[in-house]
Design a protein around this motif. Structure first.
Motif, PDB file in Angstrom:
ATOM      1  N   ILE A  12       0.829  -1.215   0.000  1.00  0.00           N
ATOM      2  CA  ILE A  12       0.000   0.000   0.000  1.00  0.00           C
ATOM      3  C   ILE A  12       0.863   1.265   0.000  1.00  0.00           C
ATOM      4  CG2 ILE A  12      -1.305   1.335   1.697  1.00  0.00           C
ATOM      5  CD1 ILE A  12      -3.203  -0.880   1.933  1.00  0.00           C
ATOM      6  N   ARG A  13       2.056   1.157   0.539  1.00  0.00           N
ATOM      7  CA  ARG A  13       2.911   2.332   0.690  1.00  0.00           C
ATOM      8  C   ARG A  13       3.118   3.077  -0.636  1.00  0.00           C
ATOM      9  NH1 ARG A  13       7.413   0.200   3.560  1.00  0.00           N
ATOM     10  NH2 ARG A  13       5.979   0.108   5.290  1.00  0.00           N
ATOM     11  N   MET A  14       3.264   2.369  -1.746  1.00  0.00           N
ATOM     12  CA  MET A  14       3.510   3.019  -3.037  1.00  0.00           C
ATOM     13  C   MET A  14       2.333   3.889  -3.461  1.00  0.00           C
ATOM     14  SD  MET A  14       5.204   3.905  -5.607  1.00  0.00           S
ATOM     15  CE  MET A  14       6.644   2.991  -6.007  1.00  0.00           C
ATOM     16  N   CYS A  24      -3.217  13.492  -5.912  1.00  0.00           N
ATOM     17  CA  CYS A  24      -4.345  12.567  -6.048  1.00  0.00           C
ATOM     18  C   CYS A  24      -4.093  11.667  -7.246  1.00  0.00           C
ATOM     19  CB  CYS A  24      -5.646  13.331  -6.257  1.00  0.00           C
ATOM     20  SG  CYS A  24      -5.699  14.240  -7.810  1.00  0.00           S
ATOM     21  N   LEU A  25      -4.938  10.683  -7.385  1.00  0.00           N
ATOM     22  CA  LEU A  25      -4.987   9.900  -8.619  1.00  0.00           C
ATOM     23  C   LEU A  25      -6.133  10.509  -9.414  1.00  0.00           C
ATOM     24  CD1 LEU A  25      -4.395   6.440  -6.998  1.00  0.00           C
ATOM     25  CD2 LEU A  25      -2.837   7.639  -8.507  1.00  0.00           C
ATOM     26  N   GLN A  33      -5.817   1.111 -12.963  1.00  0.00           N
ATOM     27  CA  GLN A  33      -4.697   0.657 -13.780  1.00  0.00           C
ATOM     28  C   GLN A  33      -3.397   0.663 -12.981  1.00  0.00           C
ATOM     29  OE1 GLN A  33      -5.011   3.338 -17.105  1.00  0.00           O
ATOM     30  NE2 GLN A  33      -6.478   2.051 -18.163  1.00  0.00           N
ATOM     31  N   PHE A  34      -3.174   1.720 -12.211  1.00  0.00           N
ATOM     32  CA  PHE A  34      -1.981   1.819 -11.376  1.00  0.00           C
ATOM     33  C   PHE A  34      -1.933   0.656 -10.389  1.00  0.00           C
ATOM     34  CE2 PHE A  34       0.133   3.260  -7.483  1.00  0.00           C
ATOM     35  CZ  PHE A  34       1.375   3.612  -7.990  1.00  0.00           C
ATOM     36  N   CYS A  35      -3.058   0.378  -9.744  1.00  0.00           N
ATOM     37  CA  CYS A  35      -3.111  -0.710  -8.766  1.00  0.00           C
ATOM     38  C   CYS A  35      -2.914  -2.078  -9.422  1.00  0.00           C
ATOM     39  CB  CYS A  35      -4.424  -0.677  -7.998  1.00  0.00           C
ATOM     40  SG  CYS A  35      -4.543   0.718  -6.864  1.00  0.00           S
ATOM     41  N   LEU A  41       3.355  -6.507 -10.488  1.00  0.00           N
ATOM     42  CA  LEU A  41       4.785  -6.432 -10.208  1.00  0.00           C
ATOM     43  C   LEU A  41       5.121  -6.937  -8.807  1.00  0.00           C
ATOM     44  CD1 LEU A  41       5.669  -3.030 -11.899  1.00  0.00           C
ATOM     45  CD2 LEU A  41       6.102  -5.353 -12.748  1.00  0.00           C
ATOM     46  N   SER A  42       4.270  -6.660  -7.845  1.00  0.00           N
ATOM     47  CA  SER A  42       4.496  -7.124  -6.479  1.00  0.00           C
ATOM     48  C   SER A  42       4.438  -8.651  -6.408  1.00  0.00           C
ATOM     49  CB  SER A  42       3.454  -6.514  -5.546  1.00  0.00           C
ATOM     50  OG  SER A  42       3.609  -7.000  -4.234  1.00  0.00           O
ATOM     51  N   THR A  43       3.458  -9.239  -7.067  1.00  0.00           N
ATOM     52  CA  THR A  43       3.341 -10.698  -7.070  1.00  0.00           C
ATOM     53  C   THR A  43       4.536 -11.328  -7.767  1.00  0.00           C
ATOM     54  OG1 THR A  43       0.935 -10.537  -7.056  1.00  0.00           O
ATOM     55  CG2 THR A  43       1.878 -12.644  -7.744  1.00  0.00           C
TER      56      THR A  43
END
Length: 69
Positions: A12-14, A24-25, A33-35, A41-43
Motif C-alpha cells: 500500500i505504501r507506493m 491525487c490519482l 490501472q496503477f493498482c 509487479l508485487s506478485t
C-alpha cells in the motif's frame, strides 16, 4: 524493517506515496490501472521475477503468471 511492516502494508505504501506526490490519482480508471500494474509487479517480485523482466514478458504478449501447483 520493523515487526509491523507486513507485506500488505508495504504494498500500500507506493499508492500512498503516489497520492502524496501528485496530490491525487486523477481518475478512477487511472487508479485501477496503477493498482493492477503494482499488484502484478508485487506478485512477480514475491516469486523472484524482476520488475523489468516481468514488464518485458507482459509487453511481448506472454505475461508471467505464478504456478498454480
Amino acid at each position: 524493517m520493523t515487526a509491523d511492516n507486513n507485506g500488505s502494508e508495504r504494498d500500500i505504501r507506493m499508492i500512498k506515496l503516489r497520492q502524496k506526490v501528485s496530490g491525487c490519482l486523477r481518475t478512477l480508471t487511472g487508479a485501477q490501472q496503477f493498482c493492477a500494474i503494482r499488484s502484478y509487479l508485487s506478485t512477480a517480485a514475491k516469486h523472484g521475477i524482476h520488475f523489468f523482466e516481468a514488464l518485458v514478458m507482459l509487453t511481448e504478449g506472454q505475461p508471467w503468471t505464478p504456478n498454480t501447483a
